[in-house]
Design a protein around this motif. Structure first.
Motif, PDB file in Angstrom:
ATOM      1  N   LEU A  27       0.836  -1.210   0.000  1.00 45.52           N
ATOM      2  CA  LEU A  27       0.000   0.000   0.000  1.00 45.52           C
ATOM      3  C   LEU A  27       0.867   1.255   0.000  1.00 45.52           C
ATOM      4  O   LEU A  27       0.578   2.226  -0.698  1.00 45.52           O
ATOM      5  CB  LEU A  27      -0.903   0.022   1.235  1.00 45.52           C
ATOM      6  CG  LEU A  27      -2.115  -0.880   1.204  1.00 45.52           C
ATOM      7  CD1 LEU A  27      -2.694  -1.044   2.595  1.00 45.52           C
ATOM      8  CD2 LEU A  27      -3.153  -0.293   0.264  1.00 45.52           C
ATOM      9  N   PHE A  28       1.912   1.254   0.787  1.00 46.22           N
ATOM     10  CA  PHE A  28       2.846   2.375   0.885  1.00 46.22           C
ATOM     11  C   PHE A  28       3.384   2.725  -0.499  1.00 46.22           C
ATOM     12  O   PHE A  28       3.429   3.894  -0.881  1.00 46.22           O
ATOM     13  CB  PHE A  28       3.981   1.993   1.845  1.00 46.22           C
ATOM     14  CG  PHE A  28       4.928   3.091   2.182  1.00 46.22           C
ATOM     15  CD1 PHE A  28       4.628   4.001   3.183  1.00 46.22           C
ATOM     16  CD2 PHE A  28       6.153   3.200   1.535  1.00 46.22           C
ATOM     17  CE1 PHE A  28       5.528   5.011   3.520  1.00 46.22           C
ATOM     18  CE2 PHE A  28       7.053   4.203   1.867  1.00 46.22           C
ATOM     19  CZ  PHE A  28       6.732   5.110   2.868  1.00 46.22           C
ATOM     20  N   LYS A  29       3.747   1.698  -1.235  1.00 45.57           N
ATOM     21  CA  LYS A  29       4.267   1.912  -2.593  1.00 45.57           C
ATOM     22  C   LYS A  29       3.150   2.302  -3.556  1.00 45.57           C
ATOM     23  O   LYS A  29       3.301   3.226  -4.349  1.00 45.57           O
ATOM     24  CB  LYS A  29       4.994   0.662  -3.074  1.00 45.57           C
ATOM     25  CG  LYS A  29       6.278   0.403  -2.304  1.00 45.57           C
ATOM     26  CD  LYS A  29       6.927  -0.903  -2.699  1.00 45.57           C
ATOM     27  CE  LYS A  29       8.188  -1.130  -1.881  1.00 45.57           C
ATOM     28  NZ  LYS A  29       8.768  -2.454  -2.110  1.00 45.57           N
ATOM     29  N   ARG A  30       2.020   1.595  -3.482  1.00 41.52           N
ATOM     30  CA  ARG A  30       0.894   1.866  -4.385  1.00 41.52           C
ATOM     31  C   ARG A  30       0.360   3.280  -4.238  1.00 41.52           C
ATOM     32  O   ARG A  30       0.041   3.950  -5.219  1.00 41.52           O
ATOM     33  CB  ARG A  30      -0.228   0.863  -4.127  1.00 41.52           C
ATOM     34  CG  ARG A  30      -1.414   1.031  -5.064  1.00 41.52           C
ATOM     35  CD  ARG A  30      -2.611   0.239  -4.637  1.00 41.52           C
ATOM     36  NE  ARG A  30      -3.357   1.015  -3.641  1.00 41.52           N
ATOM     37  CZ  ARG A  30      -4.308   0.512  -2.863  1.00 41.52           C
ATOM     38  NH1 ARG A  30      -4.630  -0.759  -2.920  1.00 41.52           N
ATOM     39  NH2 ARG A  30      -4.930   1.283  -2.002  1.00 41.52           N
ATOM     40  N   GLU A  31       0.276   3.754  -3.005  1.00 43.38           N
ATOM     41  CA  GLU A  31      -0.287   5.079  -2.731  1.00 43.38           C
ATOM     42  C   GLU A  31       0.711   6.209  -2.984  1.00 43.38           C
ATOM     43  O   GLU A  31       0.377   7.372  -2.849  1.00 43.38           O
ATOM     44  CB  GLU A  31      -0.792   5.140  -1.290  1.00 43.38           C
ATOM     45  CG  GLU A  31      -1.961   4.210  -1.015  1.00 43.38           C
ATOM     46  CD  GLU A  31      -3.208   4.586  -1.798  1.00 43.38           C
ATOM     47  OE1 GLU A  31      -3.596   5.771  -1.794  1.00 43.38           O
ATOM     48  OE2 GLU A  31      -3.798   3.685  -2.428  1.00 43.38           O
ATOM     49  N   PRO A 116     -10.024  10.564   8.416  1.00 40.09           N
ATOM     50  CA  PRO A 116     -10.459  11.694   7.588  1.00 40.09           C
ATOM     51  C   PRO A 116     -11.260  12.732   8.370  1.00 40.09           C
ATOM     52  O   PRO A 116     -11.365  13.877   7.938  1.00 40.09           O
ATOM     53  CB  PRO A 116     -11.313  11.038   6.500  1.00 40.09           C
ATOM     54  CG  PRO A 116     -11.698   9.710   7.034  1.00 40.09           C
ATOM     55  CD  PRO A 116     -10.615   9.293   7.990  1.00 40.09           C
ATOM     56  N   ASN A 117     -11.790  12.371   9.523  1.00 41.68           N
ATOM     57  CA  ASN A 117     -12.545  13.330  10.338  1.00 41.68           C
ATOM     58  C   ASN A 117     -11.669  14.461  10.856  1.00 41.68           C
ATOM     59  O   ASN A 117     -12.179  15.517  11.232  1.00 41.68           O
ATOM     60  CB  ASN A 117     -13.227  12.622  11.516  1.00 41.68           C
ATOM     61  CG  ASN A 117     -14.322  11.709  11.033  1.00 41.68           C
ATOM     62  OD1 ASN A 117     -15.081  12.038  10.129  1.00 41.68           O
ATOM     63  ND2 ASN A 117     -14.390  10.520  11.616  1.00 41.68           N
ATOM     64  N   ARG A 118     -10.343  14.253  10.842  1.00 42.85           N
ATOM     65  CA  ARG A 118      -9.457  15.315  11.337  1.00 42.85           C
ATOM     66  C   ARG A 118      -9.507  16.570  10.464  1.00 42.85           C
ATOM     67  O   ARG A 118      -9.100  17.640  10.880  1.00 42.85           O
ATOM     68  CB  ARG A 118      -8.027  14.814  11.492  1.00 42.85           C
ATOM     69  CG  ARG A 118      -7.289  14.604  10.187  1.00 42.85           C
ATOM     70  CD  ARG A 118      -5.828  14.243  10.451  1.00 42.85           C
ATOM     71  NE  ARG A 118      -5.141  13.739   9.300  1.00 42.85           N
ATOM     72  CZ  ARG A 118      -4.645  14.493   8.322  1.00 42.85           C
ATOM     73  NH1 ARG A 118      -4.753  15.808   8.348  1.00 42.85           N
ATOM     74  NH2 ARG A 118      -4.032  13.942   7.294  1.00 42.85           N
ATOM     75  N   LEU A 119     -10.047  16.447   9.265  1.00 40.54           N
ATOM     76  CA  LEU A 119     -10.160  17.603   8.368  1.00 40.54           C
ATOM     77  C   LEU A 119     -11.361  18.488   8.689  1.00 40.54           C
ATOM     78  O   LEU A 119     -11.450  19.601   8.181  1.00 40.54           O
ATOM     79  CB  LEU A 119     -10.263  17.132   6.913  1.00 40.54           C
ATOM     80  CG  LEU A 119      -9.096  16.294   6.385  1.00 40.54           C
ATOM     81  CD1 LEU A 119      -9.389  15.820   4.975  1.00 40.54           C
ATOM     82  CD2 LEU A 119      -7.793  17.068   6.452  1.00 40.54           C
ATOM     83  N   THR A 146      -8.391   8.003   2.468  1.00 39.19           N
ATOM     84  CA  THR A 146      -9.476   7.289   1.791  1.00 39.19           C
ATOM     85  C   THR A 146      -9.286   5.776   1.811  1.00 39.19           C
ATOM     86  O   THR A 146     -10.077   5.049   1.204  1.00 39.19           O
ATOM     87  CB  THR A 146      -9.612   7.764   0.328  1.00 39.19           C
ATOM     88  OG1 THR A 146      -8.377   7.500  -0.357  1.00 39.19           O
ATOM     89  CG2 THR A 146      -9.945   9.246   0.264  1.00 39.19           C
ATOM     90  N   LEU A 147      -8.269   5.290   2.506  1.00 34.83           N
ATOM     91  CA  LEU A 147      -8.051   3.848   2.592  1.00 34.83           C
ATOM     92  C   LEU A 147      -9.154   3.200   3.422  1.00 34.83           C
ATOM     93  O   LEU A 147      -9.732   3.837   4.305  1.00 34.83           O
ATOM     94  CB  LEU A 147      -6.696   3.555   3.248  1.00 34.83           C
ATOM     95  CG  LEU A 147      -5.446   4.025   2.501  1.00 34.83           C
ATOM     96  CD1 LEU A 147      -4.207   3.784   3.354  1.00 34.83           C
ATOM     97  CD2 LEU A 147      -5.319   3.331   1.156  1.00 34.83           C
ATOM     98  N   SER A 148      -9.409   1.935   3.159  1.00 34.23           N
ATOM     99  CA  SER A 148     -10.378   1.194   3.974  1.00 34.23           C
ATOM    100  C   SER A 148      -9.793   0.984   5.367  1.00 34.23           C
ATOM    101  O   SER A 148      -8.583   1.161   5.587  1.00 34.23           O
ATOM    102  CB  SER A 148     -10.675  -0.161   3.337  1.00 34.23           C
ATOM    103  OG  SER A 148      -9.549  -1.032   3.484  1.00 34.23           O
ATOM    104  N   ALA A 149     -10.624   0.575   6.297  1.00 32.28           N
ATOM    105  CA  ALA A 149     -10.170   0.338   7.672  1.00 32.28           C
ATOM    106  C   ALA A 149      -9.061  -0.711   7.698  1.00 32.28           C
ATOM    107  O   ALA A 149      -8.056  -0.554   8.404  1.00 32.28           O
ATOM    108  CB  ALA A 149     -11.340  -0.083   8.551  1.00 32.28           C
TER     109      ALA A 149
END
Length: 162
Positions: A27-31, A116-119, A146-149
């Motif tokens: 994920l780190f690489k993909r994102e 995302p609630n931090r925004l 926007t990643l899933s849990a």
């Protein structure tokens, strides 16, 4: 004193690279996280301009500046005496034993940082709080929100192995 500080070593990392961490590394690489948080330091040590800061032409020749802003609150770097207009890309090494994320430490955990609630303006920071405010939108660095849990858990598992 400096030699003593440089001689200090972090505690051994108790987090093992397991299946969740392997998924998190993908994920780190993909994102695209590795664009700014490049191995082996997990930082490219470049500067990112604050929103609203116009990079002087001569700075591009003198400093390594990213062509993007990550939207971090410009107040600290534009309205303080130490302000430069830039933030430096932090290293992710050792995030397993650190806390207070974001350039002002508004998020106490990686889970909070990826929330995302931090925004939202009604967000209650879990770390440091701006003076006189109960709620505060922790803006900037939209990556990973926007990643899933499960993806967030996997990414955090990877980050904690660094």
């Amino acid at each position: 004193m400096a030699l003593y500080v440089y001689s200090l070593k972090p505690p051994p990392n108790p987090n093992k690279f397991d299946a969740a961490a392997a998924r998190g590394e993908k994920l780190f690489k993909r994102e695209g996280c590795s664009f700014c948080h490049t191995a082996p330091l997990y930082s490219n040590n470049k500067l990112t301009p604050a929103e609203g800061f116009a990079v002087p032409a001569d700075h591009r020749a003198k400093y390594e500046i990213l062509p993007i802003s990550v939207g971090t609150d410009p107040g600290l770097t534009l309205k303080t005496r130490r302000g430069t207009g830039y933030y430096k890309v932090p290293s992710l090494k050792g995030v397993w034993y650190r806390s207070m994320f974001g350039h002002s430490g508004w998020c106490a955990t990686l889970e909070d940082w990826l929330d995302p609630n931090r925004l939202n303006e009604d967000y209650i920071p879990t770390g440091f709080k701006p003076y006189g405010k109960k709620t505060y939108a922790v803006t900037g660095h939209p990556f990973g929100l926007t990643l899933s849990a499960q993806e967030k858990k996997d990414l955090i598992a990877f980050l904690k192995t660094l």
